[in-house]
Enzyme design. Structure first.
Site, mmCIF file in Angstrom:
data_model
loop_
_atom_site.group_PDB
_atom_site.id
_atom_site.type_symbol
_atom_site.label_atom_id
_atom_site.label_comp_id
_atom_site.label_asym_id
_atom_site.label_seq_id
_atom_site.Cartn_x
_atom_site.Cartn_y
_atom_site.Cartn_z
ATOM 1 N N HIS A 1 115.363 -5.909 -64.843
ATOM 2 C CA HIS A 1 115.052 -4.550 -64.415
ATOM 3 C C HIS A 1 116.296 -3.967 -63.749
ATOM 4 C CE1 HIS A 1 113.362 -1.069 -62.649
ATOM 5 N NE2 HIS A 1 113.113 -1.573 -61.473
ATOM 6 N N ASN B 1 117.968 3.722 -62.235
ATOM 7 C CA ASN B 1 116.685 3.011 -62.278
ATOM 8 C C ASN B 1 115.682 3.900 -63.004
ATOM 9 O OD1 ASN B 1 114.108 1.997 -61.679
ATOM 10 N ND2 ASN B 1 114.713 1.245 -59.687
ATOM 11 N N CYS C 1 107.174 -1.412 -62.397
ATOM 12 C CA CYS C 1 108.457 -1.502 -63.103
ATOM 13 C C CYS C 1 108.517 -2.636 -64.125
ATOM 14 C CB CYS C 1 109.599 -1.674 -62.094
ATOM 15 S SG CYS C 1 109.843 -0.247 -61.030
#
Length: 333
Positions: free
Chosen positions: A260, A290, A121
């Protein structure tokens, strides 16, 4: 902060772009699909809507759409980009590397240098650091960094903890060395592999395959949310403090914080435990979910295109990722 901190790697963001699949999935739709009462999915996930690609959609074409969007926004000649970095968690396929697929789908000319960077990520943060080094070493003049993930392809709908939070998307940043008034101040990357099994897709490499043994579930995303959140929460505050110290900055110096977009709990942790004010925090989670590696550059695009990156005022990229990996980077826009 009396004076802007010195940059260690001059770098200028010329343009950003993004792309989304056409299929918007509202949480109310998931309530009906999963047989839940109205409002259940939004309350549990913190998301109003996300975007999911169709089963036949191309990840590389979505990535190329984000790259082409960035070129269009700044009216840049595709031939002026001499390196394409593809920074994502999940590959288009095992071989060849994904950047080749994106290059073929994009407006960049054949022959453009390209390679992949994968730190799950936080891939975009590491790609930005690599780009800074290559630009300042004179190897390239202009670099496009693209992230795209189709998280919906790996959703296990039997596992609500992870199934409800993911969305698909792509984003791009095009950078060059600039005149030294902007650039990377400092970066920090740490991996704690004792948490490696808390967040994984087991198939796709040599570990699980038809010869070594494989099951359909190995292609799906598996997450022990409580354990990974507990591990990340125990590490992130000290990591954040050390990154600021390495950057010779204090929290109050940061004009923009781009995390993030992992979950509503992780973003609330940024606010409450790390003390990041809403005025600085870039939060697109409620409308995107996400987006895995595309989350950070998508949030960067939101900040860049809305004027929330301020020249001479430090900004921060930060996130946690499977591995367990923590990554952060401070920079002057």
């Amino acid at each position: 902060m009396k004076n802007p901190p010195a940059v260690s790697l001059p770098l200028k963001i010329l343009s950003t772009g993004h792309a989304l699949p056409p299929n918007r999935v509202d949480s109310s739709e998931l309530d009906r699909r999963l047989g839940r009462r109205p409002g259940y999915v939004e309350k549990r996930s913190g998301i109003a809507c996300r975007y999911h690609a169709s089963a036949d959609a191309s990840q590389s074409e979505l990535a190329a759409a984000a790259l082409n969007d960035a070129l269009r926004r700044a009216d840049l000649d595709p031939a002026s980009v001499d390196l394409l970095l593809y920074a994502s968690a999940i590959a288009v396929q095992a071989l060849p590397f994904s950047a080749a697929h994106v290059l073929r789908a994009s407006r960049l000319p054949a022959g453009t240098a390209a390679f992949d960077i994968n730190a799950s990520c936080v891939s975009f943060i590491q790609a930005l650091q690599v780009a800074g080094g290559l630009l300042n070493g004179g190897a390239y003049r202009r670099i496009a960094i693209v992230s795209a993930d189709l998280a919906s392809r790996g959703i296990d709908w039997a596992d609500e903890e992870s199934a409800l939070i993911f969305g698909d998307g792509a984003a791009c940043a095009i950078v060059e060395r600039g005149d030294g008034s902007s650039g990377i101040i400092a970066g920090l990357l740490e991996t704690y592999p004792e948490g490696i099994e808390y967040c994984e897709i087991r198939a796709g490499g040599t570990r699980r395959n038809p010869r070594a043994g494989i099951a359909d579930s190995d292609f799906l995303f598996h997450m022990d949310g409580r354990r990974i959140f507990r591990q990340a929460s125990a590490l992130i505050e000290d990591f954040f403090r050390r990154l600021l110290a390495r950057s010779a900055l204090q929290l109050a110096d940061l004009a923009t914080v781009i995390p993030h977009q992992a979950s509503h709990l992780s973003l609330e942790h940024m606010r409450r435990r790390l003390g990041v004010p809403n005025s600085a925090l870039i939060d697109i989670y409620r409308e995107r979910g996400n987006q895995v590696a595309a989350s950070i550059p998508s949030a960067l695009h939101a900040a860049f295109s809305s004027g929330r990156l301020i020249a001479g005022r430090p900004a921060l990229l930060i996130g946690t990722a499977a591995g367990l990996t923590l990554s952060g980077l401070t920079f002057l826009p």
